[in-house]
Design an enzyme around this catalytic site. Sequence first.
Site, PDB file in Angstrom:
ATOM      1  N   ASP A 180      32.619  95.719  27.178  1.00 25.69           N
ATOM      2  CA  ASP A 180      33.030  97.165  27.997  1.00 25.69           C
ATOM      3  C   ASP A 180      32.229  98.233  27.373  1.00 25.69           C
ATOM      4  O   ASP A 180      31.763  99.169  28.508  1.00 25.69           O
ATOM      5  CB  ASP A 180      34.346  97.480  27.664  1.00 25.69           C
ATOM      6  CG  ASP A 180      35.716  96.615  28.469  1.00 25.69           C
ATOM      7  OD1 ASP A 180      35.249  95.632  29.039  1.00 25.69           O
ATOM      8  OD2 ASP A 180      36.889  97.031  28.494  1.00 25.69           O
ATOM      9  N   ASP A 235      30.718  97.316  14.083  1.00 20.84           N
ATOM     10  CA  ASP A 235      30.411  98.714  14.375  1.00 20.84           C
ATOM     11  C   ASP A 235      29.022  99.268  14.770  1.00 20.84           C
ATOM     12  O   ASP A 235      28.732 100.251  15.720  1.00 20.84           O
ATOM     13  CB  ASP A 235      30.946  99.560  13.171  1.00 20.84           C
ATOM     14  CG  ASP A 235      30.449  98.982  11.745  1.00 20.84           C
ATOM     15  OD1 ASP A 235      29.986  97.869  11.698  1.00 20.84           O
ATOM     16  OD2 ASP A 235      30.852  99.482  10.848  1.00 20.84           O
ATOM     17  N   ASP A 287      35.384  91.343  23.488  1.00 19.93           N
ATOM     18  CA  ASP A 287      36.097  92.160  24.494  1.00 19.93           C
ATOM     19  C   ASP A 287      35.609  93.883  24.586  1.00 19.93           C
ATOM     20  O   ASP A 287      35.597  94.326  25.724  1.00 19.93           O
ATOM     21  CB  ASP A 287      37.622  91.838  24.276  1.00 19.93           C
ATOM     22  CG  ASP A 287      38.578  92.321  25.509  1.00 19.93           C
ATOM     23  OD1 ASP A 287      38.014  92.826  26.467  1.00 19.93           O
ATOM     24  OD2 ASP A 287      39.852  92.363  25.235  1.00 19.93           O
ATOM     25  N   TYR A 329      43.582  87.160  19.418  1.00 22.15           N
ATOM     26  CA  TYR A 329      44.605  87.449  20.784  1.00 22.15           C
ATOM     27  C   TYR A 329      45.614  85.942  20.630  1.00 22.15           C
ATOM     28  O   TYR A 329      46.598  86.107  21.314  1.00 22.15           O
ATOM     29  CB  TYR A 329      44.108  87.256  21.700  1.00 22.15           C
ATOM     30  CG  TYR A 329      43.274  88.635  22.015  1.00 22.15           C
ATOM     31  CD1 TYR A 329      43.361  89.680  21.551  1.00 22.15           C
ATOM     32  CD2 TYR A 329      42.059  88.877  22.985  1.00 22.15           C
ATOM     33  CE1 TYR A 329      42.696  90.776  21.552  1.00 22.15           C
ATOM     34  CE2 TYR A 329      41.303  89.667  23.032  1.00 22.15           C
ATOM     35  CZ  TYR A 329      41.738  90.881  22.561  1.00 22.15           C
ATOM     36  OH  TYR A 329      40.877  91.990  22.914  1.00 22.15           O
ATOM     37  N   LYS A 343      32.141  90.839  11.266  1.00 19.76           N
ATOM     38  CA  LYS A 343      32.568  92.001  10.203  1.00 19.76           C
ATOM     39  C   LYS A 343      32.558  91.274   8.852  1.00 19.76           C
ATOM     40  O   LYS A 343      33.674  91.644   8.279  1.00 19.76           O
ATOM     41  CB  LYS A 343      33.863  92.662  10.721  1.00 19.76           C
ATOM     42  CG  LYS A 343      34.164  93.920  10.146  1.00 19.76           C
ATOM     43  CD  LYS A 343      32.983  95.109  10.250  1.00 19.76           C
ATOM     44  CE  LYS A 343      33.776  96.245   9.557  1.00 19.76           C
ATOM     45  NZ  LYS A 343      32.532  97.228   9.689  1.00 19.76           N
TER      46      LYS A 343
END
Length: 373
Positions: free
Chosen positions: A258, A230, A254, A146, A197
């Site tokens: 959610d 994942d 983030d 970001y 990852k």
Amino acid sequence: MSAGSNQMNVAVIGGEGIGPEVTTQARRVLSWFIAKRSLPVDLTEAAYGLEAYRATGEVLPPESRKVIDAADAILFGATGGAETKEVPIEARKKNTLLKIRKSLDLFANVRPIVTQPGLYEAAPLKARVLEGVDFVIVRELSSGIYFGEPRGIETLPDGSRRGFNTTSYTTAEIRRVARFAFELARTRRGKLCSVDKANVMETGVLWREEVVAMHAAEFPEIELTHMHVDNAAMQVVYRPSQFDVMLTDNIFGDILSDAAAVAAGSLGMLPSASLGPVDATGRRQAIYEPVHGSAPDIAGMGIANPIGSILSVAMLLRMTLGQPEDATLLERAVSDALAGGARTADIVEPGAKPMSTSGMGDAILDALERLAH
């Protein structure tokens, strides 16, 4: 904190969309604690967003910036939404919430995921999956993709376009949020799952190496595990009770928080705290806000769920004001209100009648009054 006193300064910024609606209820709750529990807190309203731009030509007017800089904590609502197209892109970019977080060096975002037995029937997951869910996602907040440069959209020689973003992490950026997460795990069940990852990303490799090194050197008593993002996305809905503290980077945190909202019943249920470093005076600036966005499709309708904002007050009580008993009291009041059938539209059972945003605020304040006597 006010000079020469123990008075704490809390800025209240409703923002845009449903932000002002839910923040109004959170302020009512915080005002109850100030009045009934003698909390030494001064509340100051500050403008941000579309209405501020209409009045001053600035998304974050200079007076609001002064309020933010003087605050020990900020109770924030939401930002963005379809209605903000009225604000020119450059004016919006000048003072985004991301830039405010960066300017305050809010590097650790804390998002608790706790199930409410009263919502088992309304939640999208089976009750047996929800039992015992109580974990915290610690998200690195001031670095990563970001904030990475270069970034942009360019036109290629053949006339097509290419969008690009850069993700990067330094040792220092990883280590300070990892230390925060390890220290948090020490106060809980002693388990930390680091999500990355590392199988395809160099930033993930560095992330894992630094977390492993810190664990060995400083926190060997903590049970450390690793998970690719994942798999983590599946596990937070398949078996969320396995987690205690989850540590991850900015974009993964983030997304995962959610996804984890299904365990809490709704995104409207989730609070958060964004914390900076402790300075020489012991002060740590913080923003407390619900995880949800501005939800422009329901803004102004009075139906938004204020619990994420109200539980953010509980985090403020515990983490900035040093009032853990009051924080626990508020969390109990929320649970009691839900157990008594209080429901907004996002968590209502089929066929039942939802209450308004202010009605949920009333129900939680009523529960506080009962518990306090």
